[in-house]
Structures are given as C-alpha cells and as structure tokens.
Write a protein that holds these residues in place. Structure first.
Motif, short mmCIF file in Angstrom:
data_model
loop_
_atom_site.label_atom_id
_atom_site.label_comp_id
_atom_site.label_asym_id
_atom_site.label_seq_id
_atom_site.Cartn_x
_atom_site.Cartn_y
_atom_site.Cartn_z
N ALA A 1 70.79 -4.75 28.51
CA ALA A 1 70.80 -5.26 29.88
C ALA A 1 69.75 -6.36 30.04
O ALA A 1 68.67 -6.29 29.45
CB ALA A 1 70.50 -4.12 30.86
N PRO A 2 70.04 -7.37 30.87
CA PRO A 2 69.06 -8.44 31.12
C PRO A 2 68.06 -8.04 32.20
O PRO A 2 67.94 -8.69 33.25
CB PRO A 2 69.96 -9.59 31.57
CG PRO A 2 71.08 -8.92 32.28
CD PRO A 2 71.32 -7.62 31.54
N PHE A 3 67.32 -6.96 31.96
CA PHE A 3 66.47 -6.39 33.00
C PHE A 3 65.16 -7.14 33.20
O PHE A 3 64.45 -6.90 34.18
CB PHE A 3 66.18 -4.91 32.70
CG PHE A 3 65.46 -4.67 31.39
CD1 PHE A 3 64.07 -4.71 31.33
CD2 PHE A 3 66.17 -4.39 30.24
CE1 PHE A 3 63.41 -4.48 30.13
CE2 PHE A 3 65.52 -4.15 29.04
CZ PHE A 3 64.13 -4.21 28.99
N ALA A 4 64.81 -8.03 32.28
CA ALA A 4 63.59 -8.83 32.41
C ALA A 4 63.79 -10.14 31.67
O ALA A 4 64.61 -10.24 30.76
CB ALA A 4 62.38 -8.07 31.84
N VAL A 5 63.03 -11.15 32.06
CA VAL A 5 63.19 -12.48 31.47
C VAL A 5 62.93 -12.44 29.97
O VAL A 5 63.63 -13.11 29.19
CB VAL A 5 62.26 -13.49 32.16
CG1 VAL A 5 62.25 -14.82 31.42
CG2 VAL A 5 62.69 -13.70 33.61
N ASP A 6 61.95 -11.65 29.52
CA ASP A 6 61.59 -11.68 28.10
C ASP A 6 62.61 -11.00 27.19
O ASP A 6 62.51 -11.12 25.97
CB ASP A 6 60.20 -11.07 27.88
CG ASP A 6 60.10 -9.63 28.34
OD1 ASP A 6 61.04 -9.13 28.99
OD2 ASP A 6 59.07 -8.98 28.06
N VAL A 7 63.61 -10.28 27.76
CA VAL A 7 64.64 -9.66 26.91
C VAL A 7 65.93 -10.48 26.90
O VAL A 7 66.89 -10.09 26.23
CB VAL A 7 64.94 -8.21 27.34
CG1 VAL A 7 63.68 -7.37 27.34
CG2 VAL A 7 65.64 -8.16 28.70
N LEU A 8 65.97 -11.58 27.63
CA LEU A 8 67.20 -12.37 27.70
C LEU A 8 67.68 -12.86 26.34
O LEU A 8 68.89 -12.89 26.09
CB LEU A 8 67.02 -13.55 28.66
CG LEU A 8 66.90 -13.18 30.14
CD1 LEU A 8 66.73 -14.43 30.99
CD2 LEU A 8 68.11 -12.38 30.61
N PRO A 9 66.79 -13.27 25.42
CA PRO A 9 67.29 -13.67 24.10
C PRO A 9 68.05 -12.55 23.39
O PRO A 9 69.08 -12.80 22.75
CB PRO A 9 66.01 -14.06 23.35
CG PRO A 9 65.06 -14.49 24.42
CD PRO A 9 65.35 -13.57 25.57
N LYS A 10 67.58 -11.30 23.51
CA LYS A 10 68.28 -10.18 22.88
C LYS A 10 69.59 -9.89 23.61
O LYS A 10 70.60 -9.52 22.99
CB LYS A 10 67.39 -8.95 22.86
CG LYS A 10 66.22 -9.07 21.89
CD LYS A 10 65.42 -7.78 21.84
CE LYS A 10 64.29 -7.89 20.82
NZ LYS A 10 63.48 -6.65 20.76
N TRP A 11 69.58 -10.02 24.94
CA TRP A 11 70.82 -9.85 25.71
C TRP A 11 71.87 -10.84 25.24
O TRP A 11 73.03 -10.46 24.97
CB TRP A 11 70.52 -10.03 27.19
CG TRP A 11 71.70 -10.12 28.10
CD1 TRP A 11 72.54 -9.11 28.48
CD2 TRP A 11 72.17 -11.31 28.77
NE1 TRP A 11 73.50 -9.60 29.34
CE2 TRP A 11 73.30 -10.93 29.54
CE3 TRP A 11 71.75 -12.63 28.80
CZ2 TRP A 11 74.02 -11.85 30.31
CZ3 TRP A 11 72.45 -13.55 29.58
CH2 TRP A 11 73.57 -13.15 30.32
N ARG A 12 71.48 -12.09 25.10
CA ARG A 12 72.43 -13.12 24.65
C ARG A 12 72.87 -12.87 23.21
O ARG A 12 74.05 -13.02 22.88
CB ARG A 12 71.81 -14.51 24.79
CG ARG A 12 71.68 -14.98 26.23
CD ARG A 12 71.38 -16.47 26.30
NE ARG A 12 71.33 -16.92 27.68
CZ ARG A 12 70.22 -16.96 28.42
NH1 ARG A 12 69.07 -16.58 27.88
NH2 ARG A 12 70.26 -17.38 29.67
N SER A 13 71.94 -12.51 22.35
CA SER A 13 72.31 -12.31 20.94
C SER A 13 73.22 -11.10 20.78
O SER A 13 74.11 -11.11 19.92
CB SER A 13 71.05 -12.16 20.08
OG SER A 13 70.32 -10.99 20.43
#
Length: 335
Positions: free
Chosen positions: A221-233
């Motif tokens: 889940a894109p629950f925070a800005v710093d995890v967005l790369p993993k969400w996209r990947s």
C-alpha cells in the motif's frame, strides 16, 4: 441642484469577490484534472488520487456556478476541467462493448482481503457456495484463518490450494496469501513482493477450457511517501498477459485504483479490469476506515487476460474486514 458624493462601489466589489470565490473553487479541480489526465501523480498525491471519482463529481459544481454568474471565462475553464475528469471516471460506470468473448466455459471467481485474518469465514464460504465459485483468492491470510475456513467447510468446496502463510507468523498476517480451487492446481508457487507481501499462484484447467494461471495479487500500500518506490515496483512486477503465453487472471487487493497510472500500466499489459468492463468500476471495495468520514474507494480488482471474457461483476460485504469481496463471472476459451 448639485449632487455630490462618491460613486457606488458595493456592486463592483461584490462582483470581484464572487469571481475570486469561483476561481478558488475551480482551481483545485482544474489542477487535479491536469495531473490525472497526464498521469503525473507524485508523493502525497498518490493517496489523494484514489478519491478522484469524488473530485470529478464536485468539479461540476464550479462550472454550474460560473454559468449562473455569467463568468464566461471561469465557466469555460471549469467545464474543461470537469470534462477531463468525467472522461477519466464516467466510463467505469458503463459496460464496455468489448468485454471479451462471451462464449466458452463459465467460471466464477472471488477475491477478498481478510484484514489480517479477521474476515468472517462463514461469509466467505457462503459466497463460494451460493455463487458456484471455482477459484478463490485471499489476501492478509493467516494460519488461524486457514483453520477457521476449513471448519466452515471451504475445503469441501475448494479442495485444492496454493498457500503462503504470513512471514514470521500470524502477528504479521498482512503478508499472507491464498489461492483455493475446485480443480487441481498445477505448479503452485508464491511470489515475494519487494514491499513484503506475498502472492500465491497456480495454474488450473477447468473441464473443456484452456489452462489459466491465477494469482492472488497484493502489492504494498502507498501509505507513506517513502514507500512509494516499493509500491510502484510491486505493481511493475505483476506478470504480463502475453498473447504467446498462458492465460492469466490477477485478482486481489492492488492497493491502487484506475486513477493511478501504475495500475493502468498493469492493465495495459494484456488485461482488462472486470469491474470496469461491466460498468461496476465505481463501486467502492475498501472502507469504511478508522476515519468514517472518508468515502470508500475501489482498490480490489479482478484483472482478466484479454483473451478471457467477462460477463458480470458484483461486490459483497465481508464482515470484520475493511474490504469488500469482488465476484466475477468469466468466460474461458475452449482449447
């Protein structure tokens, strides 16, 4: 008689104030429309863009107010903004002419997020039984859920499975995944996403149909800005439905809506969104949340290989989960 005094200023001041207020109402929706149409959502906008259908509905209001106030430039900008958002959103409420082949082998599939294993097992088993479900995908699946589902009778209805219990035990239940089937599962396996969630998969061959590889999808889940790369990947790593490859169905909690460019890219790799194709694409599947003021959004999907037809989709309540279950009626091609 000579009359002296200052010219009246109240009416022009009110006109200026109204115009300013109209632009204040208009500009957020206009910016939203540009970003959505271009697929440029970034950072904290990723979470917000899940609510684009609600913004599209609101965008009509400034346009109507501008026309009523005869502010033609404002009305023109507001109309274009609303039109862009409506073009992006409204088609999901209308069935497509192309829903894939409507002949072949009928197969009912169901997906649901169990909310760390808390979803009511009796409801899941009832949905399977009453809707003749042949393939079931579950996310946030736990060992306790496995036992409860078996007790409720799931194993008698869907005796074959590909299971991934939570990494580290039920206390990390969000990482678990399951795929149940009425038919034998060939080459079962588990995909380990970079974001930490697992995706159980396997291939089945219903009688009279070609083999189909199913996968219980669950990107981070894109629950925070710093995890967005993993969400996209995680979304980028979803398998493609290639014309020369096996038939595929991805179904589960994608933690993204069709207003996210990352999910639209997944769909573009040989899939169609079953709910979108049948005019059910605006039915919310996640919510209410901890904050009941937030409206539901559509993050649970059944993505179907374009070579497979979609006849219908329905969404069902799942007690003790913050998600709803998605049921799809598919048409598999004959060999």
């Amino acid at each position: 008689m000579t009359i002296t005094g200052s010219p009246p200023t109240t009416r022009p001041a009110r006109r200026v104030l109204r115009t300013v207020l109209l632009w204040v109402l208009l500009l957020p929706g206009a910016a939203w429309a540009v970003v959505r149409f271009g697929g440029w959502e970034r950072d904290s906008l990723v979470q917000l863009f899940a609510f684009t259908p609600y913004v599209a509905a609101w965008a009509v209001v400034p346009a109507l107010l501008a026309f009523a106030a005869r502010r033609w430039l404002t009305a023109a900008v507001a109309t274009v903004s609303a039109a862009l958002l409506i073009v992006c959103v409204l088609p999901r409420s209308m069935a497509d002419h192309d829903r894939g082949p409507q002949t072949g082998v009928t197969l009912h599939v169901l997906t649901g997020n169990m909310y760390v294993g808390h979803a009511d097992p009796a409801t899941i088993v009832r949905l399977v039984r009453e809707n003749d479900v042949a393939v079931l995908a579950l996310q946030e699946y736990t060992g306790a859920a496995r036992t409860a589902l078996a007790t409720a009778g799931l194993d008698q209805l869907l005796p074959y499975s590909s299971l991934a219990l939570p990494i580290g035990g039920d206390e990390n239940g969000a990482t678990g995944s399951a795929l149940y089937s009425r038919y034998p599962i060939v080459a079962p396996g588990v995909r380990h996403n970079g974001g930490g969630f697992q995706q159980a998969y396997g291939t089945i061959q219903p009688p009279g149909a070609r083999p189909v590889t199913f996968e219980s999808a669950h990107p981070l889940a894109p629950f925070a800005v710093d995890v967005l790369p993993k969400w996209r990947s995680d979304l980028q790593a979803q398998p493609h439905a290639e014309a020369s490859g096996p038939l595929r169905v991805l179904m589960g909690d994608f933690n993204s809506t069709l207003d996210h460019r990352a999910l639209r890219t997944v769909v573009s790799h040989g899939y169609r969104d079953a709910a979108d194709a049948t005019g059910k694409g605006l039915i919310g599947t996640w919510g209410p949340y901890a904050d009941p003021r937030l409206p539901p959004v559509t993050i649970d999907h059944v993505l179907v290989d374009e070579r497979i037809g979609v006849a219908d989709v329905s969404v069902h309540g799942l007690p003790h989960s913050d998600h709803r279950a998605v049921l799809a009626d598919l048409r598999l091609p004959n060999p």
